[in-house]
Design an enzyme around this catalytic site. Structure first.
Site, PDB file in Angstrom:
ATOM      1  N   ASP A  93       0.871  -1.166   0.000  1.00 58.88           N
ATOM      2  CA  ASP A  93       0.000   0.000   0.000  1.00 58.88           C
ATOM      3  C   ASP A  93       0.914   1.223   0.000  1.00 58.88           C
ATOM      4  O   ASP A  93       2.110   1.119   0.306  1.00 58.88           O
ATOM      5  CB  ASP A  93      -0.888  -0.044   1.252  1.00 58.88           C
ATOM      6  CG  ASP A  93      -1.764   1.182   1.384  1.00 58.88           C
ATOM      7  OD1 ASP A  93      -2.389   1.580   0.386  1.00 58.88           O
ATOM      8  OD2 ASP A  93      -1.821   1.752   2.488  1.00 58.88           O
ATOM      9  N   ASP A  96      -1.663  -1.024   5.773  1.00 54.86           N
ATOM     10  CA  ASP A  96      -1.953  -0.547   7.129  1.00 54.86           C
ATOM     11  C   ASP A  96      -3.443  -0.350   7.367  1.00 54.86           C
ATOM     12  O   ASP A  96      -3.833   0.354   8.303  1.00 54.86           O
ATOM     13  CB  ASP A  96      -1.212   0.768   7.406  1.00 54.86           C
ATOM     14  CG  ASP A  96      -1.748   1.927   6.571  1.00 54.86           C
ATOM     15  OD1 ASP A  96      -1.960   1.728   5.363  1.00 54.86           O
ATOM     16  OD2 ASP A  96      -1.973   3.017   7.120  1.00 54.86           O
ATOM     17  N   ASP A 131       0.080   5.137   1.101  1.00 52.77           N
ATOM     18  CA  ASP A 131      -0.007   6.031   2.264  1.00 52.77           C
ATOM     19  C   ASP A 131      -0.041   5.240   3.562  1.00 52.77           C
ATOM     20  O   ASP A 131      -0.882   4.349   3.744  1.00 52.77           O
ATOM     21  CB  ASP A 131      -1.275   6.882   2.163  1.00 52.77           C
ATOM     22  CG  ASP A 131      -1.291   7.748   0.919  1.00 52.77           C
ATOM     23  OD1 ASP A 131      -0.929   8.937   1.015  1.00 52.77           O
ATOM     24  OD2 ASP A 131      -1.658   7.235  -0.156  1.00 52.77           O
TER      25      ASP A 131
END
Length: 221
Positions: free
Chosen positions: A11, A170, A13
């Site tokens: 991922d 996250d 960000d």
């Protein structure tokens, strides 16, 4: 690197990059335009993973479907687009992870729900991400995460079986997408965990509290 891992997908960000300062800055700049005081950074940071919906929701107390939401969302995105790379940077502890992948000729790439309007200039503006083998944005495929299609498309472009990929993210949506794609999943504990999130409940194959733990898992698992 263990032999059964042929590619690692990340991922963007909160996993590879810390973009929270610029996203929070955009929210506070928009608040200032409306005559409102700035919100503390630590209050805004956990909402980054929820995108424009979360940032506008916290900054202005409005939700999708409410009269003012779309106009505020569009203004927020325009503000963010004008200052994408003021403070955004690759997490320093992720640099050794990317270096090891490069040294061991293990392909890696990025799968993000960030629209290409923002993701392309951000990735292009961060030299540490120049070796990414693929970039799948939120509008690259017909579906975004938690649908598995973006991850499957990344594996296809890297010419690697999904079962031989690891996806690191996250957010719960990252783990759901990775599992649905048949990939092993790692929950990035250093990321933008939302308020009240229980990362232990996501069902990831491994929870890495730091990039160093991630690297150890990739090398020793």
């Amino acid at each position: 690197m263990r032999q059964d891992i042929q590619a690692v997908l990340f991922d963007l960000d909160g996993t590879l990059i810390d973009s929270a300062p610029d996203l929070a800055g955009a929210a506070n700049a928009l608040r200032a335009q409306h005559g409102l005081p700035a919100l503390p950074y630590q209050q805004l940071r956990p909402m980054v993973g929820a995108g424009a919906r979360g940032m506008v929701g916290l900054a202005f107390g409005v939700s999708p479907g409410e009269l003012k939401f779309e106009a505020l969302r569009d203004a927020f995105l325009a503000q963010y687009e004008s200052a994408l790379l003021v403070h955004t940077h690759v997490f320093a502890d992720m640099l050794p992870v990317l270096a090891v992948l490069q040294d061991e000729s293990c392909p890696w790439g990025i799968v993000t729900n960030k629209n290409s309007r923002f993701a392309l200039p951000v990735v292009a503006g961060l030299p540490a991400l120049a070796n990414s083998g693929v970039l799948i944005c939120g509008d690259t495929t017909a579906h975004a995460k938690p649908h598995p299609e973006p991850l499957l498309e990344a594996a296809r472009r890297l010419a690697v079986s999904p079962q031989a990929c690891v996806y690191v993210g996250d957010d719960l949506r990252d783990i759901e997408a990775g599992r649905a794609a048949g990939m092993r999943t790692v929950a990035a504990g250093w990321g933008y965990l939302g308020q009240g999130e229980h990362i232990e409940d996501w069902g990831a194959d491994f929870i890495a509290s730091s990039p160093q733990q991630l690297l150890k898992w990739l090398e020793e698992a």
